[in-house]
Design a protein around this motif. Structure first.
Motif, short mmCIF file in Angstrom:
data_model
loop_
_atom_site.label_atom_id
_atom_site.label_comp_id
_atom_site.label_asym_id
_atom_site.label_seq_id
_atom_site.Cartn_x
_atom_site.Cartn_y
_atom_site.Cartn_z
N ILE A 1 38.29 15.30 93.14
CA ILE A 1 38.83 14.69 94.35
C ILE A 1 40.29 14.33 94.10
CG2 ILE A 1 38.66 12.73 95.94
CD1 ILE A 1 36.35 14.63 96.19
N THR A 2 41.20 14.77 94.97
CA THR A 2 42.60 14.43 94.82
C THR A 2 42.89 13.05 95.40
OG1 THR A 2 43.31 15.33 96.94
CG2 THR A 2 43.17 16.87 95.10
N ALA A 3 44.03 12.48 95.00
CA ALA A 3 44.45 11.20 95.56
C ALA A 3 44.68 11.32 97.06
CB ALA A 3 45.73 10.72 94.87
N ILE A 4 45.16 12.48 97.51
CA ILE A 4 45.39 12.68 98.94
C ILE A 4 44.08 12.65 99.70
CG2 ILE A 4 46.25 14.30 100.68
CD1 ILE A 4 48.28 15.24 98.59
N GLN A 5 43.06 13.32 99.19
CA GLN A 5 41.74 13.29 99.83
C GLN A 5 41.19 11.87 99.87
OE1 GLN A 5 40.29 16.35 97.01
NE2 GLN A 5 39.20 17.19 98.76
N ALA A 6 41.30 11.17 98.73
CA ALA A 6 40.76 9.81 98.67
C ALA A 6 41.50 8.88 99.63
CB ALA A 6 40.86 9.28 97.23
N ALA B 1 40.24 6.85 106.88
CA ALA B 1 39.47 7.56 107.91
C ALA B 1 40.39 8.31 108.87
CB ALA B 1 38.57 6.59 108.68
N ILE B 2 41.29 9.12 108.29
CA ILE B 2 42.21 9.92 109.10
C ILE B 2 42.15 11.38 108.65
CG2 ILE B 2 43.81 8.02 109.56
CD1 ILE B 2 45.61 9.27 107.33
N PRO B 3 42.41 12.32 109.55
CA PRO B 3 42.63 13.70 109.12
C PRO B 3 44.04 13.82 108.57
CG PRO B 3 42.90 13.55 111.49
CD PRO B 3 42.50 12.18 111.02
N LEU B 4 44.24 14.74 107.64
CA LEU B 4 45.56 14.89 107.05
C LEU B 4 46.55 15.54 108.01
CD1 LEU B 4 47.26 14.52 104.49
CD2 LEU B 4 46.45 16.76 103.71
N ASN B 5 46.05 16.43 108.84
CA ASN B 5 46.94 17.18 109.74
C ASN B 5 46.62 16.89 111.20
OD1 ASN B 5 44.42 18.77 109.20
ND2 ASN B 5 45.30 20.02 110.82
N THR B 6 47.61 17.15 112.06
CA THR B 6 47.34 17.20 113.49
C THR B 6 46.84 18.60 113.82
OG1 THR B 6 49.62 17.90 113.95
CG2 THR B 6 49.18 15.53 113.95
N VAL B 7 46.46 18.84 115.06
CA VAL B 7 45.99 20.17 115.44
C VAL B 7 47.14 21.16 115.31
CG1 VAL B 7 45.04 21.58 117.30
CG2 VAL B 7 44.26 19.22 117.01
#
Length: 246
Positions: A136-141, A147-153
């Motif tokens: 698990i990366t720090a970005i994923q954690a 509780a956010i997605p990393l990207n917008t659509v």
């Protein structure tokens, strides 16, 4: 000669981050290399010891002292010399302690993302077969903790370092920027207008700290909290995500 070296991603502080593949790799190992990073950072070694114990492995754990980078050298030279010294310390320990079977080394986060363990392992002589077990990366954690997605659509994301953010500013056409390896709160060098930040330290540990909001409103709060937490623990691992309203 060490024939196989497993580099096992262990996430950001929770034993639950270690995958089943990682647990099996620990059980298969005969020797596990464990870094000691100096005074005030014993809890980093303790976390690794806890993960090793939870895996049920019978491997022998051997430690080595982590070298310190020479800050007087130019950055790229400094890192290259440091990596050579780390590899030399691995080599010395293995020459003294290893007898047979696979060797494992636990890597904070994931070995593929802003981590040089794979590059260092390739400096060993003779070169072992390198097995990488993802973690698990720090970005994923961080994204999960907020509780956010990393990207917008359909929105572009760039992963960069604090150094590059300071030197080059907001990167290109990115909407979202994930910043790694930033010990200087480089977000404070950006024009905060239209930028939101999601910051976290000690991710997945009991000490976890999270802050989020408009960069202009929470930047100073994050800087103060980070300084206090570092003073309290003697070290800190943190990362953050920035999003610019375009």
């Amino acid at each position: 000669m060490v024939q196989e070296l497993s580099l096992i991603g262990i996430g950001t502080g929770s034993p639950a981050h270690v995958t089943l593949e990682g647990v099996q790799a620990l059980r298969d190992a005969t020797v596990i290399l464990l870094p000691c990073k100096g005074a005030g950072k014993n809890d980093l070694a303790e976390i690794r010891h806890g993960i090793i114990a939870a895996s049920g492995t019978d491997a022998r754990v051997v430690t080595f002292e982590y070298p310190v980078r020479d800050e007087a050298l130019p950055y790229l030279t400094r890192v290259d010399v440091w990596h050579n010294e780390i590899a030399a310390r691995w080599q010395a320990v293995l020459d003294a302690e290893w007898q047979s079977g696979p060797v494992a080394l636990l890597v904070w986060g994931d070995p593929s993302l802003y981590d040089s363990t794979i590059r260092i392992a390739r400096r060993l002589l003779p070169a072992p077969a390198i097995r990488v077990v993802p973690g698990i990366t720090a970005i994923q954690a961080l994204a999960a903790a907020h509780a956010i997605p990393l990207n917008t659509v359909n929105g572009p994301v760039e992963v960069t370092t604090g150094r590059r953010l300071r030197d080059l500013g907001w990167p290109g056409m990115a909407e979202t920027v994930a910043v790694m390896l930033d010990g200087e709160c480089s977000f404070q060098h950006l024009d905060p207008r239209g930028i939101d930040i999601w910051w976290g330290a000690f991710l997945a540990m009991p000490e976890q700290i999270l802050r989020r909001g408009s960069l202009g409103e929470v930047a100073n709060d994050i800087i103060a909290i980070r300084k206090a937490a570092r003073a309290k623990h003697g070290w800190i691992m943190d990362t953050y995500i920035l999003h610019k309203d375009t």
